[in-house]
Design an enzyme around this catalytic site. Structure first.
Site, mmCIF file in Angstrom:
data_model
loop_
_atom_site.group_PDB
_atom_site.id
_atom_site.type_symbol
_atom_site.label_atom_id
_atom_site.label_comp_id
_atom_site.label_asym_id
_atom_site.label_seq_id
_atom_site.Cartn_x
_atom_site.Cartn_y
_atom_site.Cartn_z
ATOM 1 C CE1 TYR A 159 37.567 -3.772 28.412
ATOM 2 C CE2 TYR A 159 36.618 -4.278 26.267
ATOM 3 C CZ TYR A 159 36.801 -3.415 27.324
ATOM 4 O OH TYR A 159 36.211 -2.174 27.301
ATOM 5 N NE ARG A 164 22.809 -3.924 37.945
ATOM 6 C CZ ARG A 164 24.070 -3.605 37.701
ATOM 7 N NH1 ARG A 164 24.365 -2.950 36.628
ATOM 8 N NH2 ARG A 164 25.027 -3.968 38.517
HETATM 9 O O1 CP3 Z 1 22.000 0.146 25.913
HETATM 10 C C1 CP3 Z 1 22.879 -0.512 25.320
HETATM 11 O O2 CP3 Z 1 23.682 0.007 24.508
HETATM 12 C C2 CP3 Z 1 22.916 -2.018 25.488
HETATM 13 C C3 CP3 Z 1 23.771 -2.523 26.492
HETATM 14 C C4 CP3 Z 1 25.287 -2.583 26.351
HETATM 15 C C5 CP3 Z 1 26.118 -2.631 27.499
HETATM 16 N N1 CP3 Z 1 27.407 -2.838 27.094
HETATM 17 C C6 CP3 Z 1 25.642 -2.525 28.873
HETATM 18 C C7 CP3 Z 1 26.606 -2.153 29.938
HETATM 19 C C8 CP3 Z 1 26.114 -2.696 25.228
HETATM 20 C C9 CP3 Z 1 25.749 -2.663 23.758
HETATM 21 C C10 CP3 Z 1 27.447 -2.868 25.717
HETATM 22 C C11 CP3 Z 1 28.610 -3.094 24.850
HETATM 23 C C12 CP3 Z 1 29.959 -2.880 25.394
HETATM 24 N N2 CP3 Z 1 30.478 -3.303 26.589
HETATM 25 C C13 CP3 Z 1 30.986 -2.284 24.646
HETATM 26 C C14 CP3 Z 1 30.855 -1.758 23.251
HETATM 27 C C15 CP3 Z 1 30.125 -0.457 23.234
HETATM 28 C C16 CP3 Z 1 30.957 0.729 23.672
HETATM 29 O O3 CP3 Z 1 30.494 1.410 24.612
HETATM 30 O O4 CP3 Z 1 31.986 0.980 23.076
HETATM 31 C C17 CP3 Z 1 32.149 -2.300 25.454
HETATM 32 C C18 CP3 Z 1 33.502 -1.757 25.074
HETATM 33 C C19 CP3 Z 1 31.815 -2.967 26.670
HETATM 34 C C20 CP3 Z 1 32.715 -3.275 27.832
HETATM 35 C C21 CP3 Z 1 32.190 -2.602 29.055
HETATM 36 N N3 CP3 Z 1 31.166 -3.108 29.811
HETATM 37 C C22 CP3 Z 1 32.547 -1.337 29.586
HETATM 38 C C23 CP3 Z 1 33.633 -0.443 29.057
HETATM 39 C C24 CP3 Z 1 31.695 -1.091 30.680
HETATM 40 C C25 CP3 Z 1 31.575 0.164 31.524
HETATM 41 C C26 CP3 Z 1 32.247 0.083 32.843
HETATM 42 C C27 CP3 Z 1 31.687 1.179 33.762
HETATM 43 O O5 CP3 Z 1 31.131 0.829 34.812
HETATM 44 O O6 CP3 Z 1 31.777 2.364 33.413
HETATM 45 C C28 CP3 Z 1 30.857 -2.223 30.804
HETATM 46 C C29 CP3 Z 1 29.761 -2.397 31.780
HETATM 47 C C30 CP3 Z 1 28.411 -2.097 31.249
HETATM 48 N N4 CP3 Z 1 27.890 -2.618 30.115
HETATM 49 C C31 CP3 Z 1 27.438 -1.258 31.862
HETATM 50 C C32 CP3 Z 1 26.314 -1.306 31.041
HETATM 51 C C33 CP3 Z 1 24.979 -0.637 31.277
HETATM 52 C C34 CP3 Z 1 27.603 -0.535 33.195
HETATM 53 C C35 CP3 Z 1 27.271 -1.503 34.276
HETATM 54 C C36 CP3 Z 1 26.513 -0.868 35.402
HETATM 55 O O7 CP3 Z 1 25.442 -0.290 35.186
HETATM 56 O O8 CP3 Z 1 26.980 -1.043 36.526
#
Ligand code: CP3
Length: 368
Positions: free
Chosen positions: A170, A59
């Site tokens: 959101y 990443r």
């Molecule tokens: O491995 C898996 O589960 C598949 C990938 C996945 C991601 N997001 C990758 C991700 C899945 C299934 C999601 C779903 C998602 N995204 C949800 C529902 C699941 C849950 O956790 O309740 C929600 C609410 C989101 C919205 C979202 N996207 C959030 C709250 C965040 C985190 C922000 C942070 O940086 O802490 C994201 C970003 C995100 N989605 C990351 C990942 C791996 C982090 C991005 C990074 O690595 O920089």
């Protein structure tokens, strides 16, 4: 000789892994259909991501949403936890806001914060200006899923989408919020805008799910992560119908549907009733209690307490064994966490949980 009708639909392409036999009898798929394979299948929500050094390395210098839309990268990241942990399923690496982005919404994922919109959707005019997600826009998803499935062999891929309420949390707020107050207020104060917004979100999520299944996903999970902030009457009156609508595009395909949210102990029966096959349970209630509340009719997925991933192994091992015993009261059980893998988790702990789950003969477990 009796001819057994396949559980999946004839509408799946002939090269789909459920149809050509690669995943049809995988432990995960059997458990989702109510069966008990010899050992309990296991995967982890957010298993791909920041807990893995190989993910963090890949990443460097990239934007989250660009990675989600690059088939080679999304596929490689999806496969990383399967290779490392030997989990029983992959979950496609993407995000719940990807369909919004593909439908033209100006959304970004801010590291450490989450999805942020340039312009929140708050009025009827805002909601009516949203354009439908076209099948052509989903090509990077279709390509990423197909590439992933071609390398997964007999391990099933789970497709997913955000449920309309969690997306609205959101869309209306414009970013992450603690109690989703604006969305919960809009639901009551402006029903017409609410209907337009949730209807649009349901169709976008439904299209995202269908694209993943047709490209090779063997099951789907609908994430309504933030729905636990609602009462049962609010859920049933203002949300459930839209979540059911999000599932409509995959119903005819016959894949198992998992439904999950955080803090949903009171909502479990209503969340099953939208037409889910499997209930995901968070760690605030035991699986045995969830099974009781659901009347013993649904396979359950869950619910290791993520906080215990940093506890000494002896404490975590005892907890995992308790979760397996509690899950043995349900018709079937897929081991998972109560919510996503925290980024600071030591990945060797996750591998150890997989090994433990695969070493326990669940037929011999004494429930309770
Ligand atoms: O491995 C898996 O589960 C598949 C990938 C996945 C991601 N997001 C990758 C991700 C899945 C299934 C999601 C779903 C998602 N995204 C949800 C529902 C699941 C849950 O956790 O309740 C929600 C609410 C989101 C919205 C979202 N996207 C959030 C709250 C965040 C985190 C922000 C942070 O940086 O802490 C994201 C970003 C995100 N989605 C990351 C990942 C791996 C982090 C991005 C990074 O690595 O920089």
């Amino acid at each position: 000789m009796t001819f057994q009708q396949p559980a999946h639909s004839v509408k799946l392409p002939v090269q789909h892994p459920l149809v050509d036999g690669r995943t049809a009898s995988a432990p995960l798929i059997r458990a989702y259909r109510g069966d008990r394979p010899g050992v309990t299948p296991v995967w982890f929500m957010r298993q791909a991501g920041r807990s893995l050094p190989e993910y963090r390395e890949l990443r460097v210098g990239t934007q989250m949403l660009d990675v989600c839309l690059d088939p080679a990268l999304s596929s490689e990241i999806t496969l990383q936890p399967v290779r490392r942990h030997g989990v029983d399923a992959a979950i496609f690496f993407s995000d719940i806001v990807v369909p919004l982005k593909l439908a033209g919404i100006d959304v970004d994922i801010v590291p450490g914060r989450g999805p942020v919109l340039a312009r929140p959707i708050r009025t009827l005019a805002d909601a009516q200006a949203l354009t439908p997600l076209s099948p052509e826009a989903l090509q990077p998803i279709t390509d990423g899923v197909a590439l992933t499935v071609s390398q997964l062999g007999t391990t099933p891929l789970i497709g997913f989408a955000g449920a309309p309420f969690t997306l609205a949390a959101y869309l209306v707020e414009g970013g992450p919020s603690k109690d989703h107050l604006r969305a919960r207020a809009l639901m009551h104060s402006d029903p017409e805008t609410w209907a337009a917004l949730l209807g649009w979100a349901a169709d976008a999520s439904g299209a995202f799910l269908r694209a993943q299944v047709l490209a090779g996903a063997s099951a789907v999970q609908l994430f309504d992560s933030w729905v636990g902030s609602l009462s049962v009457p609010d859920y049933e009156e203002h949300v459930a119908g839209y979540s059911a609508r999000a599932l409509t595009p995959v119903r005819d395909l016959g894949v198992s549907i998992v439904h999950f949210g955080v803090g949903t102990g009171e909502l479990l029966p209503s969340m099953l009733a939208i037409g889910a096959d499997v209930m995901g349970v968070d760690d605030r209630i035991t699986l045995a209690e969830a099974n009781r509340r659901l009347g013993g009719v649904a396979p359950l997925q869950g619910n290791i307490n993520p906080a215990l991933l940093t506890a000494p192994w002896s404490v975590l091992e005892k907890h995992v064994r308790e979760v397996l015993a509690s899950g043995s009261e349900a018709p079937a059980h897929v081991l998972n966490l109560g919510h996503g893998v925290p980024p600071e988790t030591d990945p060797t702990v996750l591998t150890r949980i997989v090994e433990l789950a695969h070493s326990v003969d669940t037929h011999g477990i004494n429930p309770g």
